[in-house]
Design an enzyme around this catalytic site. Structure first.
Site, short mmCIF file in Angstrom:
data_model
loop_
_atom_site.label_atom_id
_atom_site.label_comp_id
_atom_site.label_asym_id
_atom_site.label_seq_id
_atom_site.Cartn_x
_atom_site.Cartn_y
_atom_site.Cartn_z
N SER A 79 25.41 -5.30 22.06
CA SER A 79 25.54 -6.28 21.28
C SER A 79 25.19 -5.31 19.56
CB SER A 79 24.41 -6.36 21.11
OG SER A 79 23.82 -7.28 22.03
N LYS A 82 28.81 -6.85 18.63
CA LYS A 82 28.78 -7.86 17.37
C LYS A 82 28.69 -7.58 15.57
CE LYS A 82 25.61 -11.33 20.27
NZ LYS A 82 25.57 -9.81 21.49
N SER A 137 21.11 -12.81 19.69
CA SER A 137 22.60 -12.09 20.36
C SER A 137 22.80 -12.78 20.82
CB SER A 137 21.71 -10.18 20.41
OG SER A 137 23.05 -9.21 20.94
#
Length: 381
Positions: A79, A82, A137
């Site tokens: 993640s 991101k 997330s």
């Protein structure tokens, strides 16, 4: 000029800058960053137990890399990718804009994804969706924002272009959420570039340092969400790191733990990225904190082993502080988009770009050669 043309020219210029016509491939940030051994101007006080497969610590303002280990090693980012998603889309939509989620917005989210709990039929503000991305997330929040941007495929294409603009040539984007997919990779160097760029935007900085928020549950009700960054929240047996700004953590069972953070002490801001330590879940935070401690102890006199490059079309001097403005300009769907290189700058470099395009295209093919990530696994923060 249309956005697609601008993105195309940015990408071409990034390729030209990245590789000379001779076909040799320089190491972005300096040759020492490609070495397999630990690189540091001084190893005094450097943490002894660093089990991460790749790591880097750098000064945010100067861009100097203070120490690194396999900084350009391409690994699944989980993640932490991101951050690039936010760098690409954060200023595209007005924060107060509202969107009622449909079932189509939530289609295609990988099984086992981390979720914030978005429900079809419920209306959310853009601000709330970004809270879901940064704090929890949430892959569901990512997919809703991607659909609001024109779809997942378009968003992936724009993230790839943004990575080239930032000169993050170790990164290949397959999905906007960072979930395990064959070929989806990044590096400690690139993740640090994403964080440094993002922290120039006050909105990015505000989201990544937010600890808790109230999130819509439908029917006029809310529930509280907490930031999963353990160095920020001081949970799971860890203490909150003094001066921590954020930025983004990640985990999948196959990719392992990843973390990029930033902290300020005595007016100085350091960035750190740690990828895939061999130890427990907390190890990624413990090793990041130890590297930050070392960097602050070294002081401003630390000898650099490399540098964080500036985006294509921008100056290569001292970067703005995270407390300065975002430097955004232009509008898309009522929001602002980050200012790219001017037409004048693109034309100004056209002669050099043409001479270098062949080498740049070769580098891109090499960078995008199939790199298979591990098989998909559970996604947890």
């Amino acid at each position: 000029m249309c956005d697609s043309a601008r993105l195309s020219r940015r990408t071409l210029l990034a390729l030209a800058v990245a590789a000379p016509a001779s076909g040799t491939r320089p190491v972005l940030g300096g040759d020492r960053l490609a070495r397999d051994t630990v690189q540091a101007g001084s190893t005094t006080g450097l943490p002894r137990r660093l089990t991460a497969r790749s790591w880097l610590v750098a000064d945010h303002d100067t861009g100097q890399v203070l120490a690194a280990h396999r900084a350009h090693r391409r690994l699944p980012p989980a993640s932490t990718l991101k951050m690039l998603f936010a760098d690409t889309l954060l200023d595209r939509l007005p924060r107060g804009g509202r969107h009622t989620v449909t079932a189509a917005d939530l289609a295609g989210i990988p099984a086992g994804s981390s979720l914030v709990g978005i429900r079809a039929g419920t209306t959310y503000t853009v601000d709330q969706l970004w809270q879901g991305v940064f704090l929890r997330s949430g892959n569901d929040a990512v997919h809703v924002l991607a659909h609001m941007n024109g779809g997942v495929a378009r968003t992936v294409a724009e993230m790839r272009a943004k990575a080239r603009e930032l000169r993050a040539l170790d990164t290949h984007v397959v999905s906007p959420d960072g979930f395990d997919h064959p070929g989806q990779v990044s590096s400690a160097y690139d993740l640090t570039l994403f964080a440094r760029h993002g922290l120039r935007d006050p909105g990015f900085r505000s989201y990544c340092r937010t600890r808790t928020a109230d999130f819509p549950a439908g029917g006029g009700k809310t529930f509280q969400i907490q930031n999963t960054d353990r160095l920020l929240s001081g949970t799971w047996g860890l203490r909150a790191y003094p001066g921590l700004i954020g930025v983004k953590n990640g985990y999948t069972s196959n990719a392992g733990n990843t973390f990029t953070g930033a902290a300020t002490r005595g007016g100085r801001t350091l960035l750190v990225t740690v990828m895939h330590p061999a130890d427990s879940t907390n190890a990624v935070y413990e090793q990041a904190a130890a590297l930050l401690d070392w960097g602050f102890a070294q002081g401003a006199a630390a000898r650099p082993v490399g540098t964080l490059v500036e985006p294509v079309g921008e100056g290569h001097g001292t970067a703005p502080s995270p407390t300065s403005g975002s430097g955004a300009g232009g509008t898309v769907a009522g929001g602002t988009v980050a200012r790219g290189p001017s037409a004048g700058r693109l034309v100004e470099g056209a002669g050099t770009a043409v001479a270098l395009l062949a080498g740049g295209a070769w580098a891109l093919r090499r960078r995008r050669a199939p790199v298979r990530a591990r098989a998909r696994g559970r996604h947890r923060e």
